[in-house]
Motif scaffolding. Structure first.
Motif, PDB file in Angstrom:
ATOM      1  N   ILE A   1      38.734  31.167 -54.442  1.00  0.00           N
ATOM      2  CA  ILE A   1      37.278  31.061 -54.382  1.00  0.00           C
ATOM      3  C   ILE A   1      36.796  32.259 -53.593  1.00  0.00           C
ATOM      4  N   GLU A   2      35.990  33.065 -54.225  1.00  0.00           N
ATOM      5  CA  GLU A   2      35.470  34.247 -53.536  1.00  0.00           C
ATOM      6  C   GLU A   2      34.080  33.921 -53.020  1.00  0.00           C
ATOM      7  N   ILE A   3      33.911  34.071 -51.714  1.00  0.00           N
ATOM      8  CA  ILE A   3      32.636  33.737 -51.074  1.00  0.00           C
ATOM      9  C   ILE A   3      31.989  35.027 -50.589  1.00  0.00           C
ATOM     10  N   LYS A   4      30.722  35.155 -50.876  1.00  0.00           N
ATOM     11  CA  LYS A   4      30.017  36.399 -50.574  1.00  0.00           C
ATOM     12  C   LYS A   4      29.082  36.207 -49.382  1.00  0.00           C
ATOM     13  N   LEU A   5      29.145  37.140 -48.451  1.00  0.00           N
ATOM     14  CA  LEU A   5      28.105  37.229 -47.419  1.00  0.00           C
ATOM     15  C   LEU A   5      27.269  38.454 -47.773  1.00  0.00           C
ATOM     16  N   ASP A   6      26.010  38.212 -48.107  1.00  0.00           N
ATOM     17  CA  ASP A   6      25.117  39.295 -48.537  1.00  0.00           C
ATOM     18  C   ASP A   6      24.166  39.639 -47.381  1.00  0.00           C
ATOM     19  N   LEU A   7      24.291  40.862 -46.876  1.00  0.00           N
ATOM     20  CA  LEU A   7      23.468  41.263 -45.731  1.00  0.00           C
ATOM     21  C   LEU A   7      21.979  41.328 -46.094  1.00  0.00           C
ATOM     22  N   ASN A   8      21.684  41.529 -47.376  1.00  0.00           N
ATOM     23  CA  ASN A   8      20.271  41.441 -47.783  1.00  0.00           C
ATOM     24  C   ASN A   8      19.739  40.037 -47.546  1.00  0.00           C
ATOM     25  N   GLN A   9      20.579  39.050 -47.829  1.00  0.00           N
ATOM     26  CA  GLN A   9      20.164  37.668 -47.585  1.00  0.00           C
ATOM     27  C   GLN A   9      20.068  37.388 -46.081  1.00  0.00           C
ATOM     28  N   LEU A  10      20.965  37.988 -45.322  1.00  0.00           N
ATOM     29  CA  LEU A  10      20.970  37.746 -43.878  1.00  0.00           C
ATOM     30  C   LEU A  10      19.779  38.407 -43.190  1.00  0.00           C
ATOM     31  N   TYR A  11      19.486  39.650 -43.566  1.00  0.00           N
ATOM     32  CA  TYR A  11      18.463  40.403 -42.819  1.00  0.00           C
ATOM     33  C   TYR A  11      17.090  40.411 -43.498  1.00  0.00           C
ATOM     34  N   ASN A  12      17.072  40.298 -44.827  1.00  0.00           N
ATOM     35  CA  ASN A  12      15.806  40.562 -45.523  1.00  0.00           C
ATOM     36  C   ASN A  12      15.118  39.323 -46.071  1.00  0.00           C
ATOM     37  N   GLN A  13      15.839  38.240 -46.226  1.00  0.00           N
ATOM     38  CA  GLN A  13      15.247  37.054 -46.832  1.00  0.00           C
ATOM     39  C   GLN A  13      14.895  36.027 -45.759  1.00  0.00           C
ATOM     40  N   ASN A  14      14.371  34.911 -46.199  1.00  0.00           N
ATOM     41  CA  ASN A  14      14.015  33.817 -45.280  1.00  0.00           C
ATOM     42  C   ASN A  14      13.118  34.370 -44.167  1.00  0.00           C
ATOM     43  N   THR A  15      13.646  34.436 -42.938  1.00  0.00           N
ATOM     44  CA  THR A  15      12.872  35.090 -41.874  1.00  0.00           C
ATOM     45  C   THR A  15      13.463  36.475 -41.687  1.00  0.00           C
ATOM     46  N   PRO A  16      12.815  37.506 -42.196  1.00  0.00           N
ATOM     47  CA  PRO A  16      13.419  38.847 -42.095  1.00  0.00           C
ATOM     48  C   PRO A  16      13.634  39.249 -40.635  1.00  0.00           C
ATOM     49  N   ILE A  17      14.743  39.936 -40.409  1.00  0.00           N
ATOM     50  CA  ILE A  17      15.111  40.364 -39.053  1.00  0.00           C
ATOM     51  C   ILE A  17      14.612  41.792 -38.850  1.00  0.00           C
ATOM     52  N   ASN A  18      13.857  41.973 -37.778  1.00  0.00           N
ATOM     53  CA  ASN A  18      13.265  43.279 -37.519  1.00  0.00           C
ATOM     54  C   ASN A  18      14.068  44.020 -36.451  1.00  0.00           C
ATOM     55  N   PHE A  19      14.823  45.035 -36.887  1.00  0.00           N
ATOM     56  CA  PHE A  19      15.651  45.781 -35.925  1.00  0.00           C
ATOM     57  C   PHE A  19      14.792  46.423 -34.843  1.00  0.00           C
ATOM     58  N   LYS A  20      13.543  46.774 -35.201  1.00  0.00           N
ATOM     59  CA  LYS A  20      12.685  47.518 -34.275  1.00  0.00           C
ATOM     60  C   LYS A  20      12.306  46.679 -33.035  1.00  0.00           C
ATOM     61  N   THR A  21      12.300  45.348 -33.183  1.00  0.00           N
ATOM     62  CA  THR A  21      11.967  44.508 -32.027  1.00  0.00           C
ATOM     63  C   THR A  21      12.963  44.761 -30.903  1.00  0.00           C
ATOM     64  N   ASN A  22      14.226  44.841 -31.289  1.00  0.00           N
ATOM     65  CA  ASN A  22      15.293  45.144 -30.338  1.00  0.00           C
ATOM     66  C   ASN A  22      16.578  45.305 -31.148  1.00  0.00           C
ATOM     67  N   GLY A  23      17.066  46.520 -31.192  1.00  0.00           N
ATOM     68  CA  GLY A  23      18.259  46.791 -32.001  1.00  0.00           C
ATOM     69  C   GLY A  23      19.560  46.437 -31.296  1.00  0.00           C
ATOM     70  N   VAL A  24      19.472  46.194 -29.987  1.00  0.00           N
ATOM     71  CA  VAL A  24      20.692  45.870 -29.233  1.00  0.00           C
ATOM     72  C   VAL A  24      20.542  44.469 -28.660  1.00  0.00           C
ATOM     73  N   ARG A  25      21.229  43.524 -29.273  1.00  0.00           N
ATOM     74  CA  ARG A  25      21.100  42.141 -28.812  1.00  0.00           C
ATOM     75  C   ARG A  25      22.473  41.529 -28.558  1.00  0.00           C
ATOM     76  N   HIS A  26      22.609  40.907 -27.388  1.00  0.00           N
ATOM     77  CA  HIS A  26      23.878  40.277 -27.043  1.00  0.00           C
ATOM     78  C   HIS A  26      23.712  38.769 -26.817  1.00  0.00           C
ATOM     79  N   SER A  27      22.665  38.211 -27.379  1.00  0.00           N
ATOM     80  CA  SER A  27      22.496  36.754 -27.487  1.00  0.00           C
ATOM     81  C   SER A  27      22.105  36.013 -26.216  1.00  0.00           C
TER      82      SER A  27
END
Lengths: 264, 355
Positions: A212-238
């Motif tokens: 079973i090949e499972i895909k993690l799509d970074l477009n889905q991670l960063y651009n869809q749902n609630t898009p992630i804005n790198f400009k807010t803070n590009g360095v995050r350690h949680s």
């Protein structure tokens, strides 16, 4: 327990129980061999299923170093390092019973030999879904000396606290004026654990190995749902005061960023 | 009859099966923890301290403790081989970094918290000022990786250790296995650190009836415990480790530049909380507080008497405490008592010295 233990003691004392010891050794060897697969079935009643993780941007596999990807805020970015933990992989049968692996797997996207694992002896049947976690469960995330995939040497632990970075993306992005800035997302902490459940359409196991090949799509991670804005803070350690909203957005996105790519 | 015979054989077969699996298949849960061929380390607990629980997965051996001590003093643990654990935790200063407020790492960058003393560690529940490490073993790899401390990558360090002329054999002797791993490193250093015990003070001898305290020290002891005066024992429990090792906000700030325990739990109510330190050897471990802001015990007493801030997470024990409740004489008495908690044998114990 007294009886078998006393048997053992007698054998250990090299008393006359020769035959018994031989039987014991034979049994011991055979029983140990059977141990690894707790689901004791003959080969054609189960199969080994390989879970392969492919990390993409859209439909293309991640290419390292190149400033070629664009997020939904129009900022280009690249990837120089990407690793993530997958854990507790589970197969869910049509009748809702589950086959649980209780495993942890560190995917280092740059090293294809780390991007898959095999689930041994999964019983025949029809399965309707798989489930896994992006991250490390709280029990393992809060205990010290661990081995194997959770060995601290893999660069996925925090330096100031016990626990694992669940997802690490390091690289750069271009801000609105085209200046290159660091992009360093170290995603983790208990809030971050993301359960992913992926439906399977009539997936049956009939004694034959499958992948079973499972895909993690970074477009889905960063651009869809609630898009992630790198400009807010590009360095995050949680763990900074302002990381919580980012953690929650990433967490929601992770749940939708994985999909079944193919089964073969 | 036939059926009975079968049942009999089945029972015998079953019992043999169970016996054989107990003998052979019961895997050691921690393959690298067996003490085979090693000398059991008998941890002698000083009279003033309680029994110590040693974790099941890291039993102490003489060889393991010796290896841990060698590592503790070896700068190989830092990226450029210049700093050891002992660089900032110096025995002659009760294992703090002399009187420095902030230690500097291999890149000459200063930290933001005061190095903690190292003794009686096996009694603590969590490590670092904010409790970020869940056990002593986990603590070991914090400073090694911290970019402003030893700044070493664990993967690289393990390669260095495995290529070393003597470490592979020493680790193999203690932990077995084909090569050195990070968990082995964590366990070895933790074994040595558990041996750093300090419980031989004039106060301890007084409790045993072997020494006397002066009138001032006795007054100080009473004030130390008096809920309307020193009120110290709510957090610095009387006797034993002289700390509850909980995380508390003692009002040093009302606006937090260092979020403290929050950084670990992410609970707003944990902002500004830090671990209660032990008061043993307190006269030796200046400066004080998580950021070393106070140089003297008098400044600490002044803080608890008048200086503390009523911030939103101030510890409940302190919110009801009256300011100006102690006179200068009373604070002086408490300081005199605190000085009876000094164990100077810790500073010269040959077992803790560089091998």
């Amino acid at each position: 327990m007294r009886f078998p233990l006393s048997l053992f003691n007698m054998a250990h004392k090299k008393s006359q129980l020769c035959a018994l010891s031989v039987a014991l050794i034979v049994l011991l060897v055979s029983s140990c061999k059977k141990r690894p697969d707790d689901v004791v079935t003959t080969p054609n009643q189960s199969a080994n299923i390989t879970l392969s993780y492919v990390t993409t941007v859209g439909n293309e596999k991640v290419e390292f170093g190149k400033m070629k990807y664009t997020n939904s805020f129009g900022n280009k970015y690249n990837i120089t390092l990407m690793k993530y933990y997958i854990s507790y992989f589970t197969f869910i049968k049509q009748d809702n019973t589950e086959v649980n692996l209780y495993n942890h797997k560190l995917i280092n996207v740059a090293d294809s030999s780390t991007c898959y694992f095999t689930a041994s002896n999964i019983p025949n049947g029809t399965y309707k879904a798989v489930r896994f976690y992006l991250g490390v469960d709280s029990a393992h995330n809060n205990s010290g000396t661990q081995e194997g995939e959770l060995d601290p040497s893999y660069g996925m632990i925090w330096s100031w606290r016990t626990g694992y970075i669940f997802y690490k993306h390091e690289g750069n992005y271009l801000n609105d004026t085209g200046a290159e800035l660091p992009l360093s997302y170290h995603y983790g902490t208990s809030t971050a654990l993301a359960m992913v459940e992926l439906p399977l359409s009539s997936f049956t196991i009939e004694g034959k190995s499958k992948t079973i090949e499972i895909k993690l799509d970074l477009n889905q991670l960063y651009n869809q749902n609630t898009p992630i804005n790198f400009k807010t803070n590009g360095v995050r350690h949680s763990t900074d005061f302002d990381d919580q909203p980012w953690l929650l957005d990433m967490n929601n996105n992770f749940k939708r960023a994985f999909s079944i790519n193919s089964i073969y | 009859m036939v059926a009975k015979k079968y049942i009999f054989f089945f029972v015998i077969f079953f019992l043999i099966y169970i016996a054989s699996s107990i003998v052979a298949c019961k895997k050691d849960p921690n393959p690298d923890s067996h003490v085979n061929g090693l000398t059991y380390y008998n941890l002698a607990i000083p009279a003033g301290l309680p029994a110590m629980k040693i974790p099941d997965n890291n039993p102490m051996s003489v060889e393991g403790v010796a290896l841990g001590k060698q590592l503790f003093y070896d700068p190989i643990l830092s990226a450029n081989n210049t700093m050891a654990c002992a660089s900032c935790h110096i025995q002659q200063y009760a294992f703090v970094d002399s009187a420095r407020r902030f230690s500097t790492g291999i890149d000459h960058i200063a930290g933001t918290r005061n190095a903690m003393p190292l003794f009686n560690l096996g009694y603590q529940k969590k490590f670092f000022w904010d409790g970020g490490a869940v056990d002593l073993e986990s603590q070991v790899i914090g400073p090694i990786q911290n970019p402003i401390e030893m700044h070493e990558d664990l993967g690289r360090l393990i390669v260095k250790l495995n290529r070393h002329s003597t470490y592979p054999a020493l680790f193999k002797q203690v932990f077995g296995g084909d090569s050195i791993t990070t968990p082995m490193l964590m366990k070895a250093v933790a074994q040595f650190e558990r041996t750093l015990l300090s419980g031989n003070t004039r106060y301890d001898r007084y409790v045993k009836g072997e020494a006397t305290l002066t009138a001032q020290e006795l007054r100080g002891m009473a004030l130390f415990e008096d809920g309307d005066k020193g009120d110290c024992t709510h957090c610095h429990t009387m006797g034993g480790t002289f700390s509850d090792f909980e995380f508390r906000n003692n009002g040093v700030d009302s606006i937090y530049t260092d979020a403290g325990r929050y950084r670990i739990t992410l609970l707003p109510s944990d902002s500004g909380k830090f671990k209660t330190p032990s008061l043993r050897n307190i006269a030796l471990t200046a400066p004080y507080m998580h950021d070393g802001r106070f140089n003297t015990l008098q400044q600490c007493l002044d803080h608890y008497n008048t200086g503390f801030h009523h911030g939103k997470n101030l510890d409940p024990v302190m919110t009801t405490q009256k300011k100006n409740r102690m006179t200068a004489q009373e604070m002086g008495d408490i300081i005199a008592f605190l000085q009876t908690l000094t164990d100077s044998s810790l500073l010269v114990n040959p077992n803790f010295m560089k091998p």
